[in-house]
Design an enzyme around this catalytic site. Structure first.
Site, mmCIF file in Angstrom:
data_model
loop_
_atom_site.group_PDB
_atom_site.id
_atom_site.type_symbol
_atom_site.label_atom_id
_atom_site.label_comp_id
_atom_site.label_asym_id
_atom_site.label_seq_id
_atom_site.Cartn_x
_atom_site.Cartn_y
_atom_site.Cartn_z
ATOM 1 N N GLN A 1 0.931 -1.090 0.074
ATOM 2 C CA GLN A 1 -0.088 0.057 -0.027
ATOM 3 C C GLN A 1 0.896 1.102 -0.053
ATOM 4 O O GLN A 1 0.640 2.272 -0.733
ATOM 5 C CB GLN A 1 -0.949 -0.149 1.254
ATOM 6 N N GLN B 1 2.176 1.909 -3.424
ATOM 7 C CA GLN B 1 1.188 2.607 -4.070
ATOM 8 C C GLN B 1 0.718 4.040 -3.818
ATOM 9 O O GLN B 1 0.673 4.905 -4.745
ATOM 10 C CB GLN B 1 -0.230 1.719 -4.013
ATOM 11 N N GLU B 2 0.914 4.286 -2.744
ATOM 12 C CA GLU B 2 0.615 5.827 -2.216
ATOM 13 C C GLU B 2 1.742 6.761 -2.682
ATOM 14 O O GLU B 2 1.490 7.610 -3.143
ATOM 15 C CB GLU B 2 0.346 5.697 -0.675
ATOM 16 N N SER B 3 2.957 6.139 -2.291
ATOM 17 C CA SER B 3 4.065 7.259 -2.555
ATOM 18 C C SER B 3 5.677 6.678 -3.094
ATOM 19 O O SER B 3 6.279 7.350 -3.420
ATOM 20 C CB SER B 3 4.493 7.840 -0.905
ATOM 21 N N TYR C 1 -6.616 1.162 -7.646
ATOM 22 C CA TYR C 1 -5.784 1.224 -6.503
ATOM 23 C C TYR C 1 -5.690 -0.213 -5.589
ATOM 24 O O TYR C 1 -4.771 -0.843 -5.334
ATOM 25 C CB TYR C 1 -6.290 2.366 -5.860
#
Length: 397
Positions: A224, A227-229, A358
């Protein structure tokens, strides 16, 4: 002596009026010429909104009007309203209505100041309200209008006096950047720092330490985070989300984080796991732990309320509202007006393709990590935070 002073004051007043002369006529976007001499922001008839410090906008959910985008209010018409509110020095409150008729009825009843609606000026509905509304302000097309009640002409004049074509160009450019630019401004690092030694990132020890708070496998938390940063501790999104786990300022405040905490890797990850725990508790009605994780991830990205709307649609159309594969279909359909205006939908339009993608990407990367990296006990801290001898590998763009 008094006569000389009076003459002097008269000339001074005339001079000041000439020197401060403002444009008194302007052609509106409707092709009408009107007097805007009384349309100044300090017009006494317009003072109510300024005294209250708030302008209430009535609208319906849609990609052009208003929608929630990763916790940021968006929509071409909304952004223009936001600019006008700043121009006159007031805050902006959006009241969502189910349909155009409700917008117009509430405007007629003085429950809002400005209506932003999708309505052709010559339509039957518009004709039904012709004595109650004044079209004004900005329109992107003939089917997207602004209006105020007929009793609020000073506001209409102010809106028409403020509007020019550059404002529309600015907000359309901002929306275009949102639609075409990467959601997060960041460096792009490799999904794995050292696959030979089973090291996903520089922050693996934190993922292991706080995964138990979230109830996640630490490798899922790492997936995760990528995927976020992309493991960039200084990443910033278009909507204002910050840090490794892209925490929004409002979420940071809710979690008790200071402005500096979001840039601290450990504090950012720890806060994100507490937020994930909260979301998990809100999905207690989903018995399957594996399914619940997908709903939590979707809510982290697209918003809890939108996911509940998709679940309501799933139930209505005969699907399993506790199965992500079934609900995912309606997450995607929430960008279709047939579905985001459905009576069971409370929070309107969403860009569901981003949220569906996502979840798909995180689950896929998690499965890849599980094949390459040992799990270990959740919450273990088998070492101090590693300080890599070299910088993380970057992809060449």
């Amino acid at each position: 002596m008094k006569r000389h002073i009076s003459v002097y004051l008269l000339f001074a007043l005339l001079f000041s009026l000439v020197g401060c002369k403002k444009e008194t006529e302007r052609t509106t976007i409707w092709g009408e010429t009107l007097d805007v001499g009384v349309a100044a922001v300090d017009d006494i008839q317009f003072s109510d909104i300024q005294l209250n410090g708030e302008m209430i906008v009535l609208t319906i959910s849609g990609p052009d009007t208003y929608f929630d985008y990763h916790g940021r209010d968006a929509g071409t018409q909304f952004l223009a309203c936001e600019k006008f509110a700043k121009h006159v020095g007031v805050s902006l409150r959006v009241e969502l209505c189910k349909d155009t008729a409700e917008v117009l009825n509430r405007l007629r009843n003085r429950e809002g100041d400005v209506a932003v609606l999708q309505l052709v000026k010559s339509s039957v509905l518009c004709q039904d309200f012709k004595d109650d509304i004044l079209f004004c302000g900005m329109a992107k097309s003939d089917s997207s209008q602004w209006a105020v009640s007929t009793g609020n002409k000073s506001l209409a004049d102010t809106l028409n006096g403020w509007y020019d074509a550059k404002i529309l160009a600015e907000v359309e450019s901002e929306m275009k950047r949102m639609n075409t630019s990467p959601y997060v401004t960041r460096h792009v690092y490799s999904p794995m720092q050292d696959s030979e030694h089973g090291i996903i990132s520089s922050y693996d020890a934190y993922f292991k330490q706080y995964a138990s708070v979230a109830g996640f496998d630490w490798r899922l938390l790492a997936a995760q985070c990528y995927q976020e940063s992309a493991f960039d501790v200084r990443a910033v999104s278009w909507a204002g989300a910050q840090g490794l786990m892209q925490i929004m300022p409002s979420t940071a405040s809710h979690l008790g984080m200071s402005s500096g905490d979001v840039w601290n890797a450990e504090r950012n990850i720890e806060a994100a796991t507490r937020y994930i725990k909260e979301l998990s508790a809100q999905f207690r009605d989903i018995e399957s732990s594996a399914e619940r994780k997908k709903f939590v991830l979707a809510s982290y990205n697209g918003g809890y309320n939108h996911i509940r709307d998709a679940m309501a649609l799933t139930r209505k159309y005969g699907g399993n509202a506790k199965s992500w594969s079934d609900v995912r279909k309606y997450v995607l359909l929430l960008s279709d007006s047939k579905y985001y205006t459905d009576e069971v939908v409370k929070y309107g339009y969403m860009r569901g393709s981003e949220t569906a993608g996502y979840v798909d990407s995180i689950i896929s990367r998690w499965n890849s990590y599980k094949n390459k990296v040992a799990g270990g006990p959740v919450g273990s801290t088998d070492s101090s935070i590693p300080r890599p001898a070299k910088k993380p590998h970057r992809f060449k763009l």
